[in-house]
Design a protein around this motif. Structure first.
Motif, short mmCIF file in Angstrom:
data_model
loop_
_atom_site.label_atom_id
_atom_site.label_comp_id
_atom_site.label_asym_id
_atom_site.label_seq_id
_atom_site.Cartn_x
_atom_site.Cartn_y
_atom_site.Cartn_z
N THR A 121 0.86 -1.17 0.00
CA THR A 121 0.00 0.00 0.00
C THR A 121 0.90 1.23 0.00
OG1 THR A 121 -1.64 -1.19 1.31
CG2 THR A 121 -1.89 1.19 1.18
N THR A 123 0.72 5.38 0.15
CA THR A 123 -0.15 6.52 0.44
C THR A 123 0.62 7.82 0.30
OG1 THR A 123 0.30 6.36 2.81
CG2 THR A 123 -1.67 5.23 2.00
N ARG A 124 -0.11 8.85 -0.09
CA ARG A 124 0.44 10.20 -0.19
C ARG A 124 -0.60 11.14 0.41
NH1 ARG A 124 1.50 11.31 -5.78
NH2 ARG A 124 3.65 10.70 -5.45
N GLY A 126 -2.34 10.98 3.01
CA GLY A 126 -3.53 10.30 3.48
C GLY A 126 -4.35 9.61 2.40
N GLN A 127 -3.99 9.78 1.15
CA GLN A 127 -4.72 9.17 0.04
C GLN A 127 -3.95 7.94 -0.47
OE1 GLN A 127 -7.75 10.31 -1.13
NE2 GLN A 127 -7.61 11.69 0.63
N THR A 128 -4.67 6.86 -0.71
CA THR A 128 -4.04 5.66 -1.25
C THR A 128 -3.80 5.83 -2.75
OG1 THR A 128 -5.13 4.30 0.42
CG2 THR A 128 -4.31 3.16 -1.55
N ASP A 131 -2.56 0.06 -4.08
CA ASP A 131 -2.93 -0.96 -3.11
C ASP A 131 -3.14 -2.26 -3.88
OD1 ASP A 131 -3.76 -2.44 -0.95
OD2 ASP A 131 -5.59 -1.32 -0.59
#
Length: 176
Positions: A121, A123-124, A126-128, A131
């Motif tokens: 996973t 993330t950047r 808070g956004q995936t 995945d």
């Protein structure tokens, strides 16, 4: 009688030493700089991975079989991301999490093949952004070592290295 007892004890001791499992070596699991998988300035994710978390691994019990620990997997993944141009602080910060779901190992054999399944996973802010679960295999044959435990360790390492390679391949394909 004493000679037979001594010979049996020596044989048992040598078999015990020969059967010791050794942990995976992060250097052998690290994917080197690979054409087509290396990010360059301007590519998404270039020098943007600021942290890596790994879970699901387990340490090796010398009396059982070789395994892949979280610490060794993390070291190999970070080194692979560095070689591929992703580790750094130049872009928008990204976090990579890898969860070792399964390390399917054979019980015996001449050529040992291990299959690893890892969920990655990314993330950047808070956004995936990625995945996916990646499966890859690695094989070690009799020509690499006569000792089954050593072949198993080598197959583990090859499987994790190929898993990291497949992850980078998929990540690059989706990031562009």
């Amino acid at each position: 009688m004493m000679r037979r007892l001594a010979a049996a004890a020596l044989t048992a001791a040598l078999m015990g030493v020969a059967a010791c499992a050794t942990p995976s070596n992060p250097a052998n699991m690290t994917l080197p700089t690979t054409a087509g998988l290396t990010a360059a300035r301007g590519d998404p994710g270039y020098r943007s991975v600021t942290s890596v978390a790994v879970s699901g691994g387990q340490g090796t019990n010398p009396l059982w079989t070789s395994q892949v620990s979280n610490a060794d997997f993390k070291t190999a993944l970070e080194a692979s991301l560095t070689a591929a141009g992703y580790m750094g602080t130049e872009g928008r910060p990204m976090r990579v999490s890898a969860s070792l779901i399964d390390l399917k190992q054979p019980l015996a054999g001449f050529d040992l093949t291990v299959t690893s399944r890892v969920r990655y996973t990314v993330t950047r802010e808070g956004q995936t952004v990625f995945d996916d679960t990646v499966a890859a295999t690695g094989t070690a044959g009799m020509g690499q070592s006569l000792m089954a435990n050593e072949r198993l360790r080598m197959a583990n390492e090859a499987s994790i290295r190929e898993n990291i390679k497949a992850f980078l391949t998929r990540f690059r394909a989706r990031a562009h």
